[in-house]
Design an enzyme around this catalytic site. Structure first.
Site, PDB file in Angstrom:
ATOM      1  N   GLY A 182     -62.837 -13.087 -13.671  1.00 33.17           N
ATOM      2  CA  GLY A 182     -62.634 -12.953 -15.100  1.00 33.17           C
ATOM      3  C   GLY A 182     -63.829 -12.480 -15.899  1.00 33.17           C
ATOM      4  N   SER A 183     -63.814 -12.814 -17.180  1.00 32.64           N
ATOM      5  CA  SER A 183     -64.666 -12.203 -18.201  1.00 32.64           C
ATOM      6  C   SER A 183     -66.149 -12.303 -17.905  1.00 32.64           C
ATOM      7  CB  SER A 183     -64.394 -12.873 -19.537  1.00 32.64           C
ATOM      8  OG  SER A 183     -65.376 -12.531 -20.481  1.00 32.64           O
ATOM      9  N   ALA A 184     -66.872 -11.289 -18.377  1.00 38.32           N
ATOM     10  CA  ALA A 184     -68.330 -11.314 -18.336  1.00 38.32           C
ATOM     11  C   ALA A 184     -68.873 -12.303 -19.358  1.00 38.32           C
ATOM     12  CB  ALA A 184     -68.896  -9.914 -18.570  1.00 38.32           C
TER      13      ALA A 184
END
Lengths: 139, 421
Positions: free
Chosen positions: A64-66
């Site tokens: 998932g997201s940075a």
């Protein structure tokens, strides 16, 4: 539970101890965790309902997201962070940056026997400086 | 790690205490990833400080108060409030004023205060082979794939890179990792940014954190479409770079190599992404959103044309989100008046998923932030749809930009037409 020592690659230095919380699914630090309580709320995680606070969190992977770093740091701000992280592979740089910023020791690529021997709740000592995981006998 | 005399000097504190701490952290990161040395970076896109996360604005303030100065051109990422008009979005003064403290801290450090997820539309345009650091995954993928610059998916350490001009050589800073892992054959015919976010989203679902070689596109996508495709991939997968032969520097038709994992993406895959994000009430949406990622000047022109002479339906809000810089350009070009005359709102510095609508944040209780109760948000971006689902935890409707405007005017959802089913 027998004592044991496994070699791993130290990624974020420092020593910490806690009961193992073992997952077989990838975890997204953004979205899968409630920041204030440290409880896993992501429905795709097999840890749903468990609390990561003070545990040695053992994951096959992160996903998932940075924005992962921010959520790891937020767990630290709210004192709901895991004691240490053990991952199968090196994660996204964002995860590592979050662990460094939060002072959460992290090791990756533990030797194969670790995955066979490990049981949920085992009391683990993680040394991210020398790259070692040790299991202690429960007293 | 092989450190230069300059690096060692920074570790010795010749650049001050803040730069010393930043360099120590960068060395720790480099050792974790077996970096052989540090590269010189030419640009950093850094964390803004987010008022909805307890202690986060204070973290940026502490960095500034510690004497940090940016030594390379630096832009700042999106924030949690429109710092010029938080009241217009329903945010409390406590939140708006806390967010503005981050703005002051960045001015003190010399950051370019762009507060956007699309700093390239605000003039930050790194070029081929420039090493950069970026906190925003959409900026990372645009820089690697469209501009030919070199960036990893960073977190807070982009701030440290900006303060030192240095970054460890690993990941996409190395040639060997800038090679395709998958060959994606696109048989669909996407047009416009909404469809390109869906295409990117479909690709990211399949390739994970690989480097997809994207073939089969009928025409060269526009800059906005390339941007849209990249953010789609970076949202559903961990993609940091795609390769379109003839577009991505320096790759041409010879980028294709044997042994790549084969993937095909057709119209049915795109339709599935649109349908999957249509979970909301088709006549009961509260908010229509355009501008994810933050709109370019070209997109502002498009929105102004679509909204000119129209009127948003009663009970519906329409937000266009963009950066301050692009809003200023749009104002000078006479594009804001037709947008605002329709009843739409132009919001900068933030967006629905980044503002106080999100319920996965951790605001200090003293701020008195309460996410509003929203029935459905109608969007024209797969990225926005994904995070509305996960962070606002509210149903979505997903269609093209044109049909999103028509829906806002009609007060009734107009789904995307399937052109080549």
């Amino acid at each position: 539970m027998p004592e044991g020592v496994w070699q791993a690659r130290g990624v974020v230095g420092g020593q910490a101890e806690g009961a193992a919380l073992v997952s077989r699914t990838a975890l997204s630090f953004l979205g899968d965790l409630d920041i204030c309580s440290g409880v896993v709320v992501g429905r795709s995680s097999d840890l749903l309902g468990a609390c990561v606070t003070g545990r040695v969190l053992v994951l096959p992977a992160s996903r998932g997201s940075a924005g992962a770093w921010r959520f790891l740091f937020q767990l630290k701000v709210h004192d709901s962070h895991p004691a240490a992280l053990v991952l199968k592979e090196l994660p996204d740089p964002s995860v590592t940056q979050g662990a460094i910023l939060s002072g959460v020791p992290m090791v990756v690529e533990p030797e194969a026997e670790f995955w066979e021997d490990l049981r949920d709740g085992d009391l683990l000592q993680v040394d991210g400086t020398i790259g070692r995981i040790a299991r202690r006998n429960a007293e | 790690m092989q450190l230069s005399d300059h690096d060692l000097g920074l570790l010795d504190g010749v650049g001050g205490d803040a730069a010393r701490q930043a360099m120590e952290a960068l060395v720790q990161l480099g050792e974790a990833y077996d970096a052989p040395d540090m590269v010189e970076i030419g640009y950093a896109h850094i964390h803004a400080g987010m008022a909805l996360y307890k202690g986060d604005v204070e973290l940026i303030e502490a960095t500034a108060q510690g004497g940090a100065k940016m030594v390379v051109p630096t832009s700042t990422n999106i924030t949690n409030a429109d710092m010029g008009d938080w009241q217009g979005t329903g945010a409390p003064d406590t939140l708006g004023l806390l967010q503005k403290r981050a703005e002051a801290a960045h001015r003190a450090m010399g950051s370019g205060t762009s507060f956007t997820c699309t700093p390239y539309w605000a003039g930050h345009w790194p070029t081929w082979n420039m090493h950069i650091a970026s906190i925003e995954s959409g900026v990372t993928v645009f820089a690697n794939s469209v501009l030919g610059a070199r960036s990893n998916r960073d977190g807070f350490f982009a701030v440290y890179a900006g303060m030192t001009g240095r970054y460890p050589r690993f990941g996409l800073h190395l040639d060997r990792n800038r090679q395709p892992t998958h060959r994606v054959t696109v048989t669909a015919h996407p047009m416009g940014t909404a469809e390109f976010t869906a295409l990117g989203y479909a690709i990211g679902l399949t390739v994970g954190s690989g480097v997809p070689l994207v073939t089969g596109l009928q025409t060269r996508p526009s800059l906005d479409e390339l941007d849209a495709m990249g953010v789609g991939m970076a949202t559903s997968g961990g993609v940091a770079m795609f390769i379109v032969p003839g577009v991505t520097p320096p790759f041409n038709e010879d980028a294709d190599v044997p042994g790549l994992t084969e993937v095909e993406v057709g119209e049915a895959d795109l339709a599935q992404i649109f349908d999957g994000f249509c979970t909301g009430d088709e006549t009961g949406f509260d908010l229509v959103h355009l501008g994810c990622p933050h709109a370019s000047f070209e997109e502002m022109k498009q929105y102004a044309a679509l909204l000119s002479g129209r009127r948003i339906a009663e009970g519906v809000e329409l937000w266009v989100t963009t950066s301050r810089a692009v809003r200023q350009m749009a104002r000078e070009a006479g594009l804001l008046a037709p947008i605002m005359a329709s009843g739409a709102r132009v919001v900068t510095d933030t967006c629905p998923i980044s503002c106080h609508f999100a319920c996965t944040c951790s605001p200090d209780p003293a701020l008195g932030v309460k996410p509003p109760s929203l029935r459905t948000i109608l969007v024209d971006s797969a990225k926005q749809a994904h995070y509305v689902r996960d962070m606002i935890q509210c149903p979505t409707l997903f269609t093209t930009s044109e049909l999103a405007v028509e829906s806002a005017v009609a007060g009734r959802f107009l789904p995307r037409n399937r052109r080549n089913a």
